[in-house]
Design an enzyme around this catalytic site. Structure first.
Site, PDB file in Angstrom:
ATOM      1  N   LYS A 181       0.864  -1.175   0.000  1.00 30.46           N
ATOM      2  CA  LYS A 181       0.000   0.000   0.000  1.00 30.46           C
ATOM      3  C   LYS A 181       0.908   1.234   0.000  1.00 30.46           C
ATOM      4  O   LYS A 181       1.444   1.632   1.032  1.00 30.46           O
ATOM      5  CB  LYS A 181      -0.895  -0.031   1.229  1.00 30.46           C
ATOM      6  N   GLY A 234       5.804   5.400   9.004  1.00 26.80           N
ATOM      7  CA  GLY A 234       4.963   6.588   8.983  1.00 26.80           C
ATOM      8  C   GLY A 234       4.920   7.248  10.345  1.00 26.80           C
ATOM      9  O   GLY A 234       5.862   7.147  11.139  1.00 26.80           O
ATOM     10  N   SER A 235       3.822   7.901  10.637  1.00 27.38           N
ATOM     11  CA  SER A 235       3.703   8.697  11.856  1.00 27.38           C
ATOM     12  C   SER A 235       3.405   7.835  13.077  1.00 27.38           C
ATOM     13  O   SER A 235       2.895   6.712  12.966  1.00 27.38           O
ATOM     14  CB  SER A 235       2.591   9.731  11.686  1.00 27.38           C
ATOM     15  N   THR A 238      -0.471   7.167  13.315  1.00 26.29           N
ATOM     16  CA  THR A 238      -0.951   6.084  12.459  1.00 26.29           C
ATOM     17  C   THR A 238      -0.374   4.747  12.908  1.00 26.29           C
ATOM     18  O   THR A 238      -1.051   3.714  12.830  1.00 26.29           O
ATOM     19  CB  THR A 238      -0.585   6.354  10.993  1.00 26.29           C
ATOM     20  N   GLU A 256       8.296   1.662  11.928  1.00 25.28           N
ATOM     21  CA  GLU A 256       9.319   2.715  11.937  1.00 25.28           C
ATOM     22  C   GLU A 256       8.575   4.028  11.895  1.00 25.28           C
ATOM     23  O   GLU A 256       7.956   4.368  10.885  1.00 25.28           O
ATOM     24  CB  GLU A 256      10.264   2.547  10.739  1.00 25.28           C
ATOM     25  N   CYS A 289      13.184  10.879   7.966  1.00 25.74           N
ATOM     26  CA  CYS A 289      12.901  10.452   9.334  1.00 25.74           C
ATOM     27  C   CYS A 289      14.158  10.438  10.194  1.00 25.74           C
ATOM     28  O   CYS A 289      14.104  10.682  11.402  1.00 25.74           O
ATOM     29  CB  CYS A 289      12.248   9.074   9.333  1.00 25.74           C
ATOM     30  N   GLU A 384       8.281  16.089  15.998  1.00 31.90           N
ATOM     31  CA  GLU A 384       8.844  15.954  14.649  1.00 31.90           C
ATOM     32  C   GLU A 384       8.135  16.920  13.688  1.00 31.90           C
ATOM     33  O   GLU A 384       6.921  16.862  13.519  1.00 31.90           O
ATOM     34  CB  GLU A 384       8.685  14.519  14.153  1.00 31.90           C
TER      35      GLU A 384
END
Length: 487
Positions: A181, A234-235, A238, A256, A289, A384
């Site tokens: 995805k 991602g965040s 999420t 991660e 990141c 972040e």
């Protein structure tokens, strides 16, 4: 654009999903937009739980055959995929630069060669994946890595193909099947990857690509009972949702989730090198990141270091990422640009000072920014930003440097500049980080584990650690006696 194909930078890209070895359309679409100029790039198939379920079903159906495929054949196909990436590297570079705004020269020189390397590395690693047998009271112990099943891999927009293949390659090497995805802001090279894998001979259903919005299809993928592994980048927000969804079926997952990494500059460091390391953190418009966005400098050299850094930052050129003279491209999306600007405005309103930047640069860029006079507990230091925004703080001694470096909820990476190897050993031993770079930055080797601590994630991938995640490890213990004589 025509039918189900769009042309981007002269390259034809199919806008449909790739499920079970076929292109599948959806009733609805979403518009993919270039961050360079806001131009519409294509109307992409917008997945629903129906397409998500179909992709998992295709992966489940293909799993037994792919899991039973000999290692040598799996490795051969992975190498063929790498060859396909090499063959289409220029097309992939042009499309990805148009889709996510990162520098074209970086895609050509570094990213696409690394994409191909991801497949070759895990093909080679697969053929050498073994653990030495050992004995206990004459009993032989044998360790094996069994394919786990269908995997859902969810990837971000800041390095779309690189991070997708960082997950896809080891999953396929392990004998798993995949539902990929991609981020809805950067779906194009995932579609091209599907074409490349088909041309390389990957059987139908082994790789599936479902496009769409995570809010609409995320739970249908991560909460599916037939999914046996989930890898998400991602965040933090999420990531929590993914973990909750996976918990329903105890699906193992790797997360991660970004960071707020420090760059520690000691007085004994090469300040020229330290300033170069700091300015590197603006790479990809700060949308990295691993970026060391919190610069911590020993107070006795802070003035000189700041002068060197500001001079270098002022020379950075923002503009079209396809221009060879550009250093920083656009921010991925107006929503992200507004988010970055909000962070900086709030910091300035509460006493921070912009030594460099501190403002938008046109409608698509944020100026490289360095904020000083920031408090350790402030939002700009703790959260972040994911943009070209650095903060600078000072410290008096080594214990204070370590305390400040570790004083966030994150623990993805850290960078250290020092001329003293003993100091480097002492400090790195105390830093909470999955990766620490000493007098360098972003040197990566696929043999090493990668991941974060604290809110930066769960688990490690890379090298054998990837196979440990994407496989079910099995220990077989055999007694020295009990065999029948079959003549």
């Amino acid at each position: 654009m025509s039918g189900h194909t769009t042309t981007v930078a002269g390259v034809a890209v199919d806008t449909r999903h790739w499920i079970g070895g076929r292109r599948i359309a959806s009733a609805r679409t979403f518009t993919d937009v270039s961050p360079i100029d806001g131009a519409a790039l294509g109307e992409m198939a917008r997945g629903t739980p129906v397409e998500a379920a179909a992709a998992v079903a295709a992966a489940k159906e293909a799993f037994p055959g792919w899991a039973a495929t000999p290692r040598t054949e799996r490795a051969r196909i992975l190498r063929a995929i790498a060859d396909g990436v090499d063959k289409r590297a220029e097309e992939l570079s042009l499309v990805e630069t148009t889709d996510n705004g990162a520098l074209l020269r970086s895609h050509r020189r570094g990213v696409m060669p690394r994409v191909a390397h991801n497949f070759r590395f895990f093909a080679d690693r697969l053929l050498h994946l073994e653990h030495e047998d050992f004995e206990t009271r004459g009993h032989t112990h044998h360790v094996s890595w069994d394919p786990a099943g269908p995997c859902v891999l969810i990837t971000p927009w800041n390095a779309p193909l690189l991070l997708a293949t960082w997950k896809v390659a080891p999953a396929l090497a392990a004998g798993d099947t995949v539902v990929l995805k991609p981020a809805e802001w950067t779906p194009l090279t995932a579609s091209l990857l599907a074409d490349i894998t088909a041309e390389a001979g990957l059987p139908p259903g082994v790789l599936n690509v479902v496009q769409g919005h995570g809010a609409e299809i995320g739970d249908a993928l991560t909460g599916h009972p037939d999914v046996r592994r989930i890898s998400f980048t991602g965040s933090v927000r999420t990531g929590r949702q993914v973990a909750v969804s996976a918990a329903a079926h105890l699906t193992p997952l790797s997360l991660e989730l970004g960071g707020k990494s420090p760059l520690l500059v000691f007085a004994d460091a090469d300040l020229g090198l330290a300033a170069e390391l700091a300015v590197e953190q603006y790479d990809n418009a700060g949308q990295v990141c691993l970026a060391a966005t919190r610069i911590l400098v020993e107070e006795t050299v802070a003035e000189e270091f700041t002068r060197r850094l500001t001079e270098k930052a002022a020379r950075l050129r923002q503009g079209d990422p396809r221009d060879a003279t550009t250093d920083i491209g656009p921010t991925i999306h107006p929503r992200q640009l507004a988010r970055i600007d909000g962070f900086v405005r709030r910091a300035l309103a509460t006493g921070a000072r912009a030594a460099v930047g501190g403002h938008r640069h046109g409608d698509r860029y944020y100026a490289p920014t360095l904020l000083t006079d920031v408090a350790q507990d402030s939002e700009i230091v703790q959260e972040e930003v994911f943009g070209p925004v650095l903060t600078l703080q000072t410290f008096a001694d080594e214990p204070e440097a370590v305390r400040l470096a570790n004083d966030t909820r994150f623990g993805l990476a850290a960078t250290l500049a020092t001329g003293d190897p003993e100091r480097a050993r002492r400090v790195t031993a105390q830093l909470v980080a999955g990766t620490v770079w000493v007098n360098c930055f972003y040197v990566r080797d696929l043999r090493a584990p990668f991941g974060g601590s604290r809110h930066s994630g769960i688990g490690r991938e890379g090298g054998t650690w990837s196979f440990d995640f994407y496989c079910d490890l099995k220990t077989t213990v055999t007694a020295p006696k009990g065999w029948q004589d079959h003549g």
